[in-house]
Write a protein that holds these residues in place. Sequence first.
Motif, PDB file in Angstrom:
ATOM      1  N   SER A 159       0.828  -1.209   0.000  1.00 21.14           N
ATOM      2  CA  SER A 159       0.000   0.000   0.000  1.00 21.14           C
ATOM      3  C   SER A 159       0.863   1.261   0.000  1.00 21.14           C
ATOM      4  O   SER A 159       0.500   2.266  -0.612  1.00 21.14           O
ATOM      5  N   MET A 160       2.011   1.208   0.654  1.00 18.98           N
ATOM      6  CA  MET A 160       2.903   2.371   0.649  1.00 18.98           C
ATOM      7  C   MET A 160       3.458   2.616  -0.743  1.00 18.98           C
ATOM      8  O   MET A 160       3.545   3.759  -1.200  1.00 18.98           O
ATOM      9  N   GLN A 161       3.807   1.532  -1.441  1.00 18.64           N
ATOM     10  CA  GLN A 161       4.314   1.697  -2.799  1.00 18.64           C
ATOM     11  C   GLN A 161       3.231   2.215  -3.735  1.00 18.64           C
ATOM     12  O   GLN A 161       3.501   3.041  -4.610  1.00 18.64           O
ATOM     13  N   VAL A 162       2.006   1.735  -3.549  1.00 19.96           N
ATOM     14  CA  VAL A 162       0.896   2.241  -4.365  1.00 19.96           C
ATOM     15  C   VAL A 162       0.678   3.724  -4.102  1.00 19.96           C
ATOM     16  O   VAL A 162       0.484   4.524  -5.017  1.00 19.96           O
ATOM     17  N   LEU A 163       0.720   4.126  -2.827  1.00 18.54           N
ATOM     18  CA  LEU A 163       0.552   5.540  -2.472  1.00 18.54           C
ATOM     19  C   LEU A 163       1.664   6.389  -3.075  1.00 18.54           C
ATOM     20  O   LEU A 163       1.413   7.472  -3.621  1.00 18.54           O
ATOM     21  N   GLN A 164       2.897   5.897  -2.994  1.00 19.19           N
ATOM     22  CA  GLN A 164       4.013   6.642  -3.581  1.00 19.19           C
ATOM     23  C   GLN A 164       3.871   6.755  -5.090  1.00 19.19           C
ATOM     24  O   GLN A 164       4.166   7.794  -5.680  1.00 19.19           O
ATOM     25  N   GLU A 165       3.393   5.676  -5.725  1.00 19.78           N
ATOM     26  CA  GLU A 165       3.197   5.702  -7.170  1.00 19.78           C
ATOM     27  C   GLU A 165       2.120   6.717  -7.556  1.00 19.78           C
ATOM     28  O   GLU A 165       2.274   7.486  -8.517  1.00 19.78           O
ATOM     29  N   LYS A 166       1.024   6.751  -6.799  1.00 19.98           N
ATOM     30  CA  LYS A 166      -0.039   7.726  -7.088  1.00 19.98           C
ATOM     31  C   LYS A 166       0.448   9.148  -6.877  1.00 19.98           C
ATOM     32  O   LYS A 166       0.125  10.054  -7.653  1.00 19.98           O
ATOM     33  N   GLU A 167       1.228   9.371  -5.817  1.00 17.61           N
ATOM     34  CA  GLU A 167       1.760  10.721  -5.584  1.00 17.61           C
ATOM     35  C   GLU A 167       2.707  11.134  -6.706  1.00 17.61           C
ATOM     36  O   GLU A 167       2.703  12.287  -7.143  1.00 17.61           O
ATOM     37  N   ARG A 168       3.494  10.184  -7.200  1.00 15.45           N
ATOM     38  CA  ARG A 168       4.400  10.496  -8.302  1.00 15.45           C
ATOM     39  C   ARG A 168       3.601  10.849  -9.559  1.00 15.45           C
ATOM     40  O   ARG A 168       3.925  11.814 -10.266  1.00 15.45           O
ATOM     41  N   GLU A 169       2.528  10.097  -9.826  1.00 20.18           N
ATOM     42  CA  GLU A 169       1.699  10.398 -10.986  1.00 20.18           C
ATOM     43  C   GLU A 169       1.038  11.770 -10.852  1.00 20.18           C
ATOM     44  O   GLU A 169       0.935  12.516 -11.830  1.00 20.18           O
ATOM     45  N   LEU A 170       0.595  12.110  -9.620  1.00 24.17           N
ATOM     46  CA  LEU A 170      -0.014  13.434  -9.412  1.00 24.17           C
ATOM     47  C   LEU A 170       1.004  14.544  -9.623  1.00 24.17           C
ATOM     48  O   LEU A 170       0.682  15.591 -10.202  1.00 24.17           O
ATOM     49  N   ARG A 171       2.239  14.329  -9.151  1.00 20.94           N
ATOM     50  CA  ARG A 171       3.282  15.349  -9.362  1.00 20.94           C
ATOM     51  C   ARG A 171       3.578  15.516 -10.847  1.00 20.94           C
ATOM     52  O   ARG A 171       3.718  16.649 -11.334  1.00 20.94           O
ATOM     53  N   GLU A 172       3.658  14.398 -11.567  1.00 18.39           N
ATOM     54  CA  GLU A 172       3.898  14.492 -13.007  1.00 18.39           C
ATOM     55  C   GLU A 172       2.737  15.198 -13.704  1.00 18.39           C
ATOM     56  O   GLU A 172       2.954  15.999 -14.622  1.00 18.39           O
ATOM     57  N   ASN A 173       1.524  14.923 -13.260  1.00 20.95           N
ATOM     58  CA  ASN A 173       0.353  15.591 -13.838  1.00 20.95           C
ATOM     59  C   ASN A 173       0.390  17.095 -13.564  1.00 20.95           C
ATOM     60  O   ASN A 173       0.087  17.912 -14.443  1.00 20.95           O
ATOM     61  N   ASP A 174       0.772  17.479 -12.339  1.00 22.26           N
ATOM     62  CA  ASP A 174       0.877  18.907 -12.005  1.00 22.26           C
ATOM     63  C   ASP A 174       1.927  19.589 -12.864  1.00 22.26           C
ATOM     64  O   ASP A 174       1.726  20.708 -13.353  1.00 22.26           O
ATOM     65  N   VAL A 175       3.077  18.922 -13.034  1.00 20.74           N
ATOM     66  CA  VAL A 175       4.146  19.509 -13.858  1.00 20.74           C
ATOM     67  C   VAL A 175       3.668  19.678 -15.298  1.00 20.74           C
ATOM     68  O   VAL A 175       3.905  20.718 -15.935  1.00 20.74           O
ATOM     69  N   TYR A 176       2.970  18.657 -15.811  1.00 20.41           N
ATOM     70  CA  TYR A 176       2.480  18.717 -17.197  1.00 20.41           C
ATOM     71  C   TYR A 176       1.537  19.893 -17.394  1.00 20.41           C
ATOM     72  O   TYR A 176       1.687  20.677 -18.328  1.00 20.41           O
ATOM     73  N   TRP A 177       0.550  20.043 -16.488  1.00 19.58           N
ATOM     74  CA  TRP A 177      -0.441  21.113 -16.666  1.00 19.58           C
ATOM     75  C   TRP A 177       0.160  22.481 -16.387  1.00 19.58           C
ATOM     76  O   TRP A 177      -0.254  23.476 -16.980  1.00 19.58           O
ATOM     77  N   THR A 178       1.151  22.551 -15.488  1.00 24.66           N
ATOM     78  CA  THR A 178       1.826  23.834 -15.267  1.00 24.66           C
ATOM     79  C   THR A 178       2.567  24.275 -16.520  1.00 24.66           C
ATOM     80  O   THR A 178       2.496  25.443 -16.925  1.00 24.66           O
TER      81      THR A 178
END
Length: 201
Positions: A87-106
Amino acid sequence: MGAASSKPRTLVVNNDSPAGLINISDDVVQRLKSGLPSKTQGRNADAQQPGGDDNSSSAPTARGPSSYPNPPVPPSVVYQGELPLTSMQVLQEKERELRENDVYWTQRLKALEANLAKTNQVLEKEYSDAVADVKKRFATTAVQQQLPPCQDLKAKVIACYRQNPHETLRCAEEVKQFTDCVNQHRIQLLQQRAAAETGKK
């Protein structure tokens, strides 16, 4: 039954499965699920168990033939390919995807703002050029600020109508003078235009 004279057999299986899997029969699956030993395992367990051992009567063996079925052994989990994520790895993966999404839209927002700024610059330049062009065109052709002709006679006609609101025929002389003045002015304008056109030719 002739165990001494029997010869072991060799069985060759051609495995056509691309994944390297081996198909087994339903009987083998049932025996694995129930945890019962196969016939060969039962024979080997009988041969290995000594008959006159004192410890055999006090403590039953964990695996061996008995009148009761052995408890089922939990199947060992075999993972093919990647290991499952915690579950920690899944959470880290989701946070990484959200950061990449934020960078993309910025980055996309910055690109849109830059494009909008360029468009505004082009529009402002075109607007200022159009204003300068209009000023240049109308600066060469100065508009003559002149009063309409015969204003004094017009004032006399209006004053006469106000003095005689019900008797307008008394103002016929003032109206005639005003009409003659306007006609004379119109004739002068037509003569000036005709002279200008002949001068151009």
